[in-house]
Write a protein that holds these residues in place. Structure first.
Motif, PDB file in Angstrom:
ATOM      1  N   UNK A 201      41.320   3.326  62.800  1.00 21.56           N
ATOM      2  CA  UNK A 201      41.654   3.931  64.085  1.00 21.56           C
ATOM      3  C   UNK A 201      43.172   4.043  64.178  1.00 21.56           C
ATOM      4  N   UNK A 202      43.695   5.173  63.731  1.00 17.99           N
ATOM      5  CA  UNK A 202      45.148   5.346  63.689  1.00 17.99           C
ATOM      6  C   UNK A 202      45.751   5.431  65.106  1.00 17.99           C
ATOM      7  N   UNK A 203      45.016   5.966  66.044  1.00 14.17           N
ATOM      8  CA  UNK A 203      45.537   6.115  67.403  1.00 14.17           C
ATOM      9  C   UNK A 203      45.808   4.761  68.055  1.00 14.17           C
ATOM     10  N   UNK A 204      44.994   3.750  67.743  1.00  8.71           N
ATOM     11  CA  UNK A 204      45.159   2.427  68.347  1.00  8.71           C
ATOM     12  C   UNK A 204      45.952   1.460  67.464  1.00  8.71           C
ATOM     13  N   UNK A 205      46.460   1.939  66.355  1.00  7.27           N
ATOM     14  CA  UNK A 205      47.267   1.109  65.448  1.00  7.27           C
ATOM     15  C   UNK A 205      48.643   0.887  66.060  1.00  7.27           C
ATOM     16  N   UNK A 207      51.880  -1.055  64.877  1.00 10.26           N
ATOM     17  CA  UNK A 207      52.498  -1.789  63.787  1.00 10.26           C
ATOM     18  C   UNK A 207      53.148  -3.070  64.299  1.00 10.26           C
ATOM     19  N   UNK A 208      52.840  -4.173  63.625  1.00 11.92           N
ATOM     20  CA  UNK A 208      53.377  -5.459  64.028  1.00 11.92           C
ATOM     21  C   UNK A 208      52.574  -6.150  65.100  1.00 11.92           C
ATOM     22  N   UNK A 209      51.537  -5.477  65.624  1.00 14.98           N
ATOM     23  CA  UNK A 209      50.759  -6.058  66.719  1.00 14.98           C
ATOM     24  C   UNK A 209      49.255  -5.972  66.485  1.00 14.98           C
ATOM     25  N   UNK A 210      48.743  -4.787  66.131  1.00 18.50           N
ATOM     26  CA  UNK A 210      47.293  -4.621  66.075  1.00 18.50           C
ATOM     27  C   UNK A 210      46.902  -3.532  65.094  1.00 18.50           C
ATOM     28  N   UNK A 211      45.839  -3.789  64.326  1.00 18.28           N
ATOM     29  CA  UNK A 211      45.209  -2.804  63.449  1.00 18.28           C
ATOM     30  C   UNK A 211      43.743  -2.739  63.860  1.00 18.28           C
TER      31      UNK A 211
END
Length: 534
Positions: A201-205, A207-211
Motif C-alpha cells: 500500500x504505497x499511499x499509506x507508506x 517512511x520511517x514510521x509505517x509500511x
C-alpha cells in the motif's frame, strides 16, 4: 542518581511517543485500532529498499515474501516444494528440466504471470545472488516454451535446482513482471507489483514510521497446508502494518499495551520483562541458531591480505561480542563453524585455533600484512542495537592489536547503501561491516552467501579465492550425503585459512507476540499469511 538502563529506555520511550502516534495515524487508522483483521508488527528495521532481487537484507526479503512469489518454496525442514509451479519433469540425464506454472497466477495490476516474466526474473536474479550465480554456472539455456511453460537446460547435472529456485536467503528469486525484471541488475526496481498474497500500500507508506500491506483479494493459494514458506499462503487478515519503533522500550511498551501485536526482534535485555506478561508469548522462529558476521572488505588494504583477515580471527573473542549484543548466555554460544553448529553441515574443522584470542599472533600477522597504521572504518548502525554494540566491541578489540580503527554510525538504510561501495574509504568506502544472518541462510555451502569467494560475483566485501570455489563446487557435485560431508569439511578447512569473514558466534533471536495472535510459521523470515488474530 544514576538511572538503570531500563529506566533510561522508558524515559526515551516517552520522548518517542509522537513517532508512535504518527505511525498509528493516517487514512482509516482510527477505525482499524481495535480490529482483529489488522495486524501491527514492530519490525527490526525500516524498509528502505523495495527490490528483494537487488538487496539481500532481511527487511527487504520480508517485504519481498509478502508481495512476490517464487517458483518453489522451502518448507519448515528447508526442503523445496512447488509454489508457483504446478508440475515439473526432469530428463533421465538430469540436463533438462521442464516446468509448468499454476493456472490463475496474476500480478497485482491484473496481468497474468507468464513464462516470459519468469525467464526475465530468473536471469536478473542469477546476476545478483550467490545461489542464482551457482545455478548460472551450470546453465546452458533458459527458454520459454509457451505462456505457462519453460525449460531449463544444463551443461552438467545440478540436483539442487528446486532448492535453488525456492531460495529464501540472499536475494530471493522473486518473479516480477517482465518489464520490471528487465531492469539492470545493478539498479533497484522501485515498482512493487508482484503476484503474492499481499499488496504493498504505497499511499499509506510513511517512511520511517509505517509500511502497510493489504490482503490481495485476487490471490489463489495452493491447496496444501502451510508449512514453512511452502503450501497454501492463506491470508486471514485484511491488513498488516509495520510500525517503525527504533527504541526497544517503545516497542516493549506498545506490545504490552496491545498497540502492536508482534515484536519481530525484541531486545534481549527486555525479553524477561515482556515474557512476564501473561498476555505475551516469546518464541523461536526457526530450529537453527543465527550467526553474527564480521565482514572485511577484501578489495581494500589491509584486508586484501589474508594475514590481516587472520589477525581479525585471532584478535576477537566471540564471547565479548555475543554478551554485548545478546546478553544472557542462554541466548548465544561460541561456534567457529561457518555452517552453523548443530546443523547438518556444522563443522569447525580447521578453525579450532580461533576459539580463544591470541593477541600476539594477531599483532604479528597484522604487521606482516603491511599494515602501517592506516585509518580503518567500520560501517555500522546503532539503529539495530546488537549490531551497534558489536561494532563497539570490535573497535576495542582491534585497537588492542594496534589498528587505527573507528566506527562510523549511520541509520541502517544508509549503512546498507554504503556497504555496496567499492571505492576507497576516503571516497565513501568502508573496511569492515558487522551484520547477522539466519541459520537457514548460513547452514549450507550453497546458500551461505558469505563463503562465496567468486570475486566480483561474491557478496559485499568481494572475497576472491579460486581454491575455495573449487571446493564449494565439489560439495554441490558430491554424488551422495557421505561424499558431501567430506567435501564440506575440506571446504571448511580452506575457509578457515583464507577467512572470507570472521564468525562472531551464534545466537537465538526470538520474536514476541500477543497471546491472541496465532499461526506464525517456522520459516527463515517472518511471513504474515496463516496468521489469525482474535
Amino acid at each position: 542518581m544514576r538511572l538503570s538502563r531500563l529506566a533510561r529506555r522508558c524515559l526515551a520511550a516517552t520522548s518517542l511517543a509522537p513517532v508512535l502516534a504518527l505511525a498509528l495515524s493516517g487514512p482509516g487508522a482510527q477505525a482499524q485500532t481495535a480490529s482483529p483483521r489488522v495486524l501491527r508488527v514492530a519490525p527490526h528495521a525500516d524498509l528502505k529498499t523495495l527490490d528483494p532481487v537487488f538487496a539481500s537484507i532481511v527487511i527487504t526479503r520480508m517485504h519481498g515474501m509478502a508481495i512476490y512469489e517464487t517458483l518453489f518454496a522451502w518448507d519448515s525442514n528447508l526442503q523445496p516444494k512447488p509454489q508457483m509451479v504446478e508440475h515439473y519433469t526432469t530428463a533421465p540425464d538430469g540436463l533438462s528440466w521442464s516446468f509448468t506454472l499454476r493456472p490463475g497466477l496474476r500480478f497485482h495490476d491484473g496481468q497474468p504471470v507468464t513464462s516470459r516474466d519468469v525467464v526475465a526474473s530468473l536471469h536478473r536474479w542469477m546476476a545478483r545472488d550467490v545461489v542464482g550465480g551457482k545455478l548460472k554456472e551450470y546453465m546452458a539455456a533458459l527458454e520459454v516454451t509457451d505462456d505457462r511453460s519453460f525449460t531449463l537446460r544444463l551443461q552438467r547435472p545440478f540436483a539442487l535446482v528446486p532448492f535453488a529456485l525456492g531460495s529464501a536467503i540472499g536475494q530471493i528469486p522473486a518473479i516480477m513482471r517482465e518489464s520490471d525484471a528487465r531492469t539492470d541488475p545493478t539498479t533497484a526496481v522501485t515498482q512493487t507489483i508482484g503476484s503474492g498474497p499481499f499488496r504493498f500500500n504505497r499511499a499509506d507508506w510513511q517512511s520511517g514510521a509505517r509500511i502497510v500491506y493489504d490482503r490481495n483479494p485476487d490471490y489463489q493459494p495452493r491447496a496444501e497446508p502451510a508449512d514453512g514458506l511452502a503450501g497454501g499462503r492463506v491470508v486471514k487478515l485484511d491488513r498488516v502494518e509495520w510500525i517503525i519503533m527504533p527504541d526497544p522500550a517503545t516497542a516493549a511498551a506498545a506490545l504490552q499495551t496491545g498497540e502492536i501485536d508482534i515484536w519481530e526482534q525484541p531486545a534481549q535485555d527486555l525479553i524477561p520483562t515482556v515474557a512476564r506478561n501473561r498476555d505475551i508469548r516469546v518464541e523461536r522462529p526457526t530450529n537453527l541458531s543465527n550467526q553474527a558476521v564480521l565482514r572485511p572488505n577484501h578489495l581494500l588494504p589491509p584486508f586484501n591480505d589474508p594475514r590481516a583477515r587472520l589477525a581479525l580471527a585471532y584478535a576477537t573473542d566471540q564471547a565479548d561480542f555475543m554478551a554485548a549484543a545478546f546478553g544472557d548466555e542462554q541466548w548465544w554460544a561460541r561456534c567457529q563453524s561457518y555452517f552453523i553448529c548443530g546443523s547438518p553441515n556444522g563443522t569447525e574443522a580447521g578453525a579450532e585455533g580461533y576459539a580463544r584470542p591470541n593477541l600476539d599472533t594477531a599483532r604479528r600477522l597484522l604487521a606482516e600484512s603491511g599494515y602501517r597504521g592506516e585509518r580503518v572504518v567500520i560501517n555500522t548502525t546503532s539503529e539495530i542495537a546488537p549490531i551497534g554494540r558489536m561494532a563497539e566491541v570490535a573497535v576495542s578489540a582491534l585497537r588492542q592489536i594496534g589498528m587505527n580503527v573507528e566506527a562510523d554510525f549511520a541509520d541502517w538504510g544508509t549503512a546498507v547503501a554504503r556497504v555496496r561501495k567499492r571505492e576507497p574509504v576516503a571516497q565513501g568506502g568502508w573496511n569492515i561491516f558487522i551484520t547477522t544472518s539466519s541459520g537457514p541462510t548460513m547452514q549450507s555451502p550453497l546458500t551461505n552467501l558469505g563463503t562465496n569467494m567468486s570475486c566480483d560475483r561474491a557478496w559485499i566485501g568481494w572475497p576472491c579465492d579460486e581454491e575455495s570455489e573449487r571446493l564449494r563446487n565439489a560439495v554441490v557435485d558430491a554424488p551422495d550425503e557421505a561424499a558431501r560431508k567430506l567435501a564440506t569439511e575440506a571446504l571448511h578447512r580452506r575457509l578457515a585459512e583464507v577467512q572470507p569473514y570472521r564468525v562472531l558466534g551464534q545466537y537465538d533471536q526470538p520474536y514476541a507476540r500477543r497471546a491472541n495472535v496465532h499461526g506464525l510459521l517456522n520459516a527463515p523470515v517472518m511471513v504474515f499469511w496463516n496468521i489469525e488474530k482474535n
